[in-house]
Each structure stands twice: as structure tokens, then as C-alpha cells.
Design an enzyme around this catalytic site. Structure first.
Site, PDB file in Angstrom:
ATOM      1  N   HIS A 192      -0.605  -0.161  -9.833  1.00  0.00           N
ATOM      2  CA  HIS A 192      -1.299  -1.077  -8.902  1.00  0.00           C
ATOM      3  C   HIS A 192      -1.764  -2.352  -9.625  1.00  0.00           C
ATOM      4  O   HIS A 192      -2.968  -2.647  -9.692  1.00  0.00           O
ATOM      5  CB  HIS A 192      -2.489  -0.372  -8.240  1.00  0.00           C
ATOM      6  CG  HIS A 192      -2.903  -1.027  -6.944  1.00  0.00           C
ATOM      7  ND1 HIS A 192      -3.336  -0.339  -5.845  1.00  0.00           N
ATOM      8  CD2 HIS A 192      -2.940  -2.336  -6.582  1.00  0.00           C
ATOM      9  CE1 HIS A 192      -3.630  -1.180  -4.869  1.00  0.00           C
ATOM     10  NE2 HIS A 192      -3.399  -2.411  -5.297  1.00  0.00           N
ATOM     11  N   ARG A 196       0.841  -1.196   0.000  1.00  0.00           N
ATOM     12  CA  ARG A 196       0.000   0.000   0.000  1.00  0.00           C
ATOM     13  C   ARG A 196       0.874   1.243   0.000  1.00  0.00           C
ATOM     14  O   ARG A 196       1.955   1.259   0.609  1.00  0.00           O
ATOM     15  CB  ARG A 196      -0.905   0.035   1.249  1.00  0.00           C
ATOM     16  CG  ARG A 196      -2.090  -0.905   1.212  1.00  0.00           C
ATOM     17  CD  ARG A 196      -3.124  -0.509   0.155  1.00  0.00           C
ATOM     18  NE  ARG A 196      -4.274  -1.404   0.116  1.00  0.00           N
ATOM     19  CZ  ARG A 196      -4.395  -2.434  -0.706  1.00  0.00           C
ATOM     20  NH1 ARG A 196      -3.434  -2.715  -1.574  1.00  0.00           N
ATOM     21  NH2 ARG A 196      -5.496  -3.180  -0.690  1.00  0.00           N
TER      22      ARG A 196
HETATM   23  P1  NDP Z   1      -1.970 -11.327   5.421  1.00  0.00           P
HETATM   24  O1  NDP Z   1      -2.908 -10.741   6.402  1.00  0.00           O
HETATM   25  O2  NDP Z   1      -2.182 -12.738   4.998  1.00  0.00           O
HETATM   26  O3  NDP Z   1      -0.472 -11.259   5.997  1.00  0.00           O
HETATM   27  C1  NDP Z   1       0.009 -10.164   6.674  1.00  0.00           C
HETATM   28  C2  NDP Z   1       1.418 -10.425   7.150  1.00  0.00           C
HETATM   29  O4  NDP Z   1       1.945  -9.213   7.685  1.00  0.00           O
HETATM   30  C3  NDP Z   1       1.463 -11.464   8.273  1.00  0.00           C
HETATM   31  O5  NDP Z   1       2.624 -12.248   8.166  1.00  0.00           O
HETATM   32  C4  NDP Z   1       1.534 -10.586   9.525  1.00  0.00           C
HETATM   33  O6  NDP Z   1       2.181 -11.195  10.638  1.00  0.00           O
HETATM   34  C5  NDP Z   1       2.382  -9.443   9.018  1.00  0.00           C
HETATM   35  N1  NDP Z   1       2.177  -8.239   9.837  1.00  0.00           N
HETATM   36  C6  NDP Z   1       1.032  -7.546  10.045  1.00  0.00           C
HETATM   37  N2  NDP Z   1       1.256  -6.506  10.879  1.00  0.00           N
HETATM   38  C7  NDP Z   1       2.572  -6.562  11.210  1.00  0.00           C
HETATM   39  C8  NDP Z   1       3.395  -5.790  12.061  1.00  0.00           C
HETATM   40  N3  NDP Z   1       2.914  -4.752  12.765  1.00  0.00           N
HETATM   41  N4  NDP Z   1       4.707  -6.147  12.190  1.00  0.00           N
HETATM   42  C9  NDP Z   1       5.192  -7.208  11.513  1.00  0.00           C
HETATM   43  N5  NDP Z   1       4.452  -7.993  10.689  1.00  0.00           N
HETATM   44  C10 NDP Z   1       3.159  -7.669  10.547  1.00  0.00           C
HETATM   45  O7  NDP Z   1      -1.952 -10.345   4.175  1.00  0.00           O
HETATM   46  P2  NDP Z   1      -1.724 -10.699   2.623  1.00  0.00           P
HETATM   47  O8  NDP Z   1      -0.411 -11.398   2.502  1.00  0.00           O
HETATM   48  O9  NDP Z   1      -2.913 -11.369   2.044  1.00  0.00           O
HETATM   49  O10 NDP Z   1      -1.686  -9.238   1.961  1.00  0.00           O
HETATM   50  C11 NDP Z   1      -0.758  -8.255   2.375  1.00  0.00           C
HETATM   51  C12 NDP Z   1      -1.138  -6.930   1.717  1.00  0.00           C
HETATM   52  O11 NDP Z   1      -0.813  -6.940   0.333  1.00  0.00           O
HETATM   53  C13 NDP Z   1      -2.621  -6.596   1.722  1.00  0.00           C
HETATM   54  O12 NDP Z   1      -3.031  -6.085   2.978  1.00  0.00           O
HETATM   55  C14 NDP Z   1      -2.728  -5.557   0.621  1.00  0.00           C
HETATM   56  O13 NDP Z   1      -2.563  -4.264   1.157  1.00  0.00           O
HETATM   57  C15 NDP Z   1      -1.538  -5.869  -0.284  1.00  0.00           C
HETATM   58  N6  NDP Z   1      -1.962  -6.304  -1.631  1.00  0.00           N
HETATM   59  C16 NDP Z   1      -1.473  -5.640  -2.725  1.00  0.00           C
HETATM   60  C17 NDP Z   1      -1.843  -6.015  -4.001  1.00  0.00           C
HETATM   61  C18 NDP Z   1      -1.302  -5.323  -5.213  1.00  0.00           C
HETATM   62  O14 NDP Z   1      -1.752  -5.579  -6.335  1.00  0.00           O
HETATM   63  N7  NDP Z   1      -0.316  -4.448  -5.089  1.00  0.00           N
HETATM   64  C19 NDP Z   1      -2.774  -7.142  -4.221  1.00  0.00           C
HETATM   65  C20 NDP Z   1      -3.201  -7.773  -3.011  1.00  0.00           C
HETATM   66  C21 NDP Z   1      -2.814  -7.366  -1.757  1.00  0.00           C
HETATM   67  P3  NDP Z   1       1.610 -12.540  11.336  1.00  0.00           P
HETATM   68  O15 NDP Z   1       1.940 -13.659  10.351  1.00  0.00           O
HETATM   69  O16 NDP Z   1       2.373 -12.641  12.581  1.00  0.00           O
HETATM   70  O17 NDP Z   1       0.124 -12.338  11.489  1.00  0.00           O
END
Ligand code: NDP
Length: 312
Positions: free
Chosen positions: A275, A227
Site C-alpha cells: 500500500h 482498494r
Molecule cells: P475521485 O473521487 O477523485 O475519483 C473517482 C473516480 O471514479 C471518478 O472519475 C468517478 O466518476 C469514478 N467512479 C466512482 N464510482 C464509479 C462507478 N460506480 N462507475 C464508474 N466510475 C465511478 O477519487 P481519487 O481519484 O482521489 O481516488 C480514487 C481512489 O484511489 C481512492 O478512493 C482511494 O481508495 C484510492 N487511493 C489509493 C492510494 C494508494 O496508495 N494505493 C492512495 C490514494 C488513494 P465521476 O468522474 O463521474 O464522478
């Protein structure tokens, strides 16, 4: 009772989503569209893609919200969003595959120094650069979730030393990983290419900043696929200017579409994408959303259930 489809769709997009959803949704609940007249009291499920703020708070019998996008940051920023209604985001293997392909393409773009070779070509310059192998180029992945972990594993399988960062400690050891604030510094220190795949939350907003760039090896490259709100744009420009970072691949921005006069468009060390790292495929997303609705009402596990307090 009915299922409401609501988002920032054009009429053509509404038609595409409706036809895809009707292939999979249970037949006993009609699909209604927010741009047509519908009975708000009849809506039990909302299928949403950036719905207008306030639109879900006026549905008195709403039981379940299914996002058609993977990221729910914009949805959660609506203060009127009912907090007691379960919300699921899209977790779609087709999207994961697209993100893996995108990350591999961009890592090789940077690893094989294509930005420099393209610049040399524009200057008719014949100059051969050193050729490190994948094993010499460590990659860090911020976020080891539905998208980040498969990306990390795919890059590791190609020979890149990969380190990852998550909020909670990981039990599986397939990827060297760290967590928490101290963990971020360890990952940054090791990342010659840093890929951001974190969700945008109050904890991760503006995380790609000067302090983090200082912890990267000199000459590292950045890839923001998550993002725009993760990146402090001014800090990136400063880090590129003083050669701390060599290049940034950016797929997401604070303002989208990226304004025509934005400095990123013409910056020689920035590659801009509109995007497109992994766009939602209505065909697979409609099936997954429909399966999730059925699972919810049958009391089975729902994929991608969002934890409101964590923000993802
Ligand atoms: P998930 O919710 O599956 O994974 C999130 C990961 O981030 C987890 O490993 C989580 O840790 C970690 N995380 C969250 N908060 C923190 C923090 N404060 N400190 C450290 N680690 C953290 O998300 P997705 O993988 O499905 O998607 C990630 C993002 O990708 C989406 O939110 C979206 O914004 C973006 N996206 C972009 C696209 C594009 O076309 N550019 C398309 C689709 C998505 P833990 O494992 O411990 O929970």
C-alpha cells in the site's frame, strides 16, 4: 472551540501530524489529540484518519470533518458517522504526482516485460522477447478523478493509447472515455493493461472479477492501486492460472498487512506492494486540510467534498 486530531496513529505519528498542522491551522482554535483528555463539546472540526467507529458521533458541536486520507470508504462504513456534517477527503497535488509516478513505473514494468525477464534471469535463461512499443499497448484506467485522470493523461503523453471509465459522461475530450455499465465493457475490451483507480463504494466493490477479466484481451495485465475490496481474489488467481491474465500488480488488499501465508506473496504472476502507490505526505496534507477548514468557515468552496449518497 477546538480542532480534534483523531486516527489510527502511533504517538510518533500524532506528534508529526500535530507539528505539521500547527504550522498552518488558524491560531485561535487549539488542536487537541484524541489520545489525550479533551472537551468533546468544544470540538468544531475533526481531522480524521481511520478514526475508531463511533468516535465522531459523540461530538455535539461538530461542524466539519476533514479526512487526512484520499479514500473515505472505511470512514463511511461507520454507521454512526453523522450524516449531516460536511465531510471532505484529501485532494493533494503531491499525492497525485506520487500516484502518476507509481502508475508510470508499473506500466513500464509490465510493458517492458520485466516480470518475465526477472524470471528468466533466475533461471539463467538468455531469451529475447518481442518488443512492442507504447503505441501498441493500450491502457485502461477505471476512475477518472483526482488520481485517475492525471494518470490517464500522463500515460497518453508517453504514447500509450488510453481509455478511461467514470460514472458520469466526461465533457473534456483529452482522454477517450466511457461511462456506465456498457462503457465498462468497452474499456475492458481495449485494455491490455487495466489500472484500477476507483473509490470503493457499494457500486464498485468486487468490480475486478471473473466477468470483467473475461472482457479483457487475452494476456492482459491488471494493476489494482485503489482498494483491496475492488478485487475478487479467487477470480484473479483463476484468471492467472488459465493465462487469461499474464500478471497482476497489487498495492492494496482485503486484509492489510497481507497475511504472511497469503497465496499472493509467492505467486509468480503477482507483484505485491505494501500500500505505497501514493502515501499521504503530512507536510502538504496539513496545509491542504488547514486551507479547507478556513474555506469551510469562510463559506468558500471546499476541495474534495464527499457526496454521501454516491459514497465518494
Ligand atoms: P475521485 O473521487 O477523485 O475519483 C473517482 C473516480 O471514479 C471518478 O472519475 C468517478 O466518476 C469514478 N467512479 C466512482 N464510482 C464509479 C462507478 N460506480 N462507475 C464508474 N466510475 C465511478 O477519487 P481519487 O481519484 O482521489 O481516488 C480514487 C481512489 O484511489 C481512492 O478512493 C482511494 O481508495 C484510492 N487511493 C489509493 C492510494 C494508494 O496508495 N494505493 C492512495 C490514494 C488513494 P465521476 O468522474 O463521474 O464522478
Amino acid at each position: 472551540m477546538s480542532i480534534l486530531l483523531i486516527g489510527d496513529f502511533t504517538e510518533t505519528e500524532y506528534a508529526t501530524w500535530s507539528s505539521r498542522l500547527l504550522l498552518h491551522l488558524p491560531g485561535n482554535e487549539p488542536l487537541v489529540q484524541a489520545t489525550r483528555e479533551y472537551d468533546k463539546r468544544a470540538v468544531r472540526v475533526a481531522l480524521v484518519a481511520n478514526p475508531p467507529a463511533g468516535s465522531l458521533s459523540s461530538l455535539p458541536n461538530l461542524r466539519f470533518i476533514q479526512s487526512l486520507w484520499a479514500g473515505v470508504d472505511q470512514l463511511l462504513s461507520d454507521a454512526s458517522l453523522p450524516t449531516d456534517i460536511p465531510l471532505a477527503r484529501l485532494v493533494d497535488p503531491a499525492m497525485t504526482q506520487a500516484m502518476v509516478e507509481c502508475a508510470i513505473a508499473q506500466v513500464f514494468y509490465l510493458h517492458r516485460q520485466l516480470p518475465t525477464y526477472l524470471k528468466q534471469q533466475s533461471e539463467r535463461m538468455w531469451r529475447q522477447l518481442a518488443q512492442p512499443l507504447a503505441s501498441d499497448r493500450s491502457v485502461g484506467v477505471l476512475g477518472l478523478g483526482a488520481l485517475g485522470l492525471p494518470v490517464a493523461r500522463a500515460l497518453a503523453a508517453l504514447g500509450f493509447p488510453v481509455v478511461g471509465w467514470s460514472l458520469n459522461p466526461r465533457k473534456d475530450t483529452s482522454i477517450e472515455s466511457y461511462h456506465g455499465t456498457d462503457g465498462l465493457a468497452k474499456v475492458a475490451n481495449k485494455s491490455r493493461i487495466l489500472i484500477n483507480l476507483l473509490p470503493l463504494t457499494s457500486q464498485t466493490a468486487r468490480i475486478l472479477n471473473e466477468a470483467l477479466f473475461q472482457q479483457l484481451p487475452t494476456g492482459a495485465a491488471l494493476m489494482n492501486l485503489a482498494r483491496g475490496g475492488h478485487l475478487v481474489e479467487r477470480d484473479l488467481l483463476a484468471a492467472l492460472d488459465d493465462q487469461r491474465l499474464t500478471h497482476a500488480v497489487l498495492d492494496v488488499f482485503n486484509a492489510e498487512p497481507l497475511p504472511a501465508d497469503h497465496a499472493f506473496w509467492t505467486h509468480p504472476q503477482i507483484t505485491v506492494f505494501p500500500h505505497v502507490a501514493a502515501t499521504t505526505d503530512p507536510a502538504s496534507a496539513a496545509r491542504i486540510a488547514s486551507e479547507n477548514i478556513a474555506a469551510f468557515f469562510a463559506g468558500r468552496n471546499v476541495s474534495g467534498l464527499v457526496c454521501r449518497s454516491r459514497g465518494y
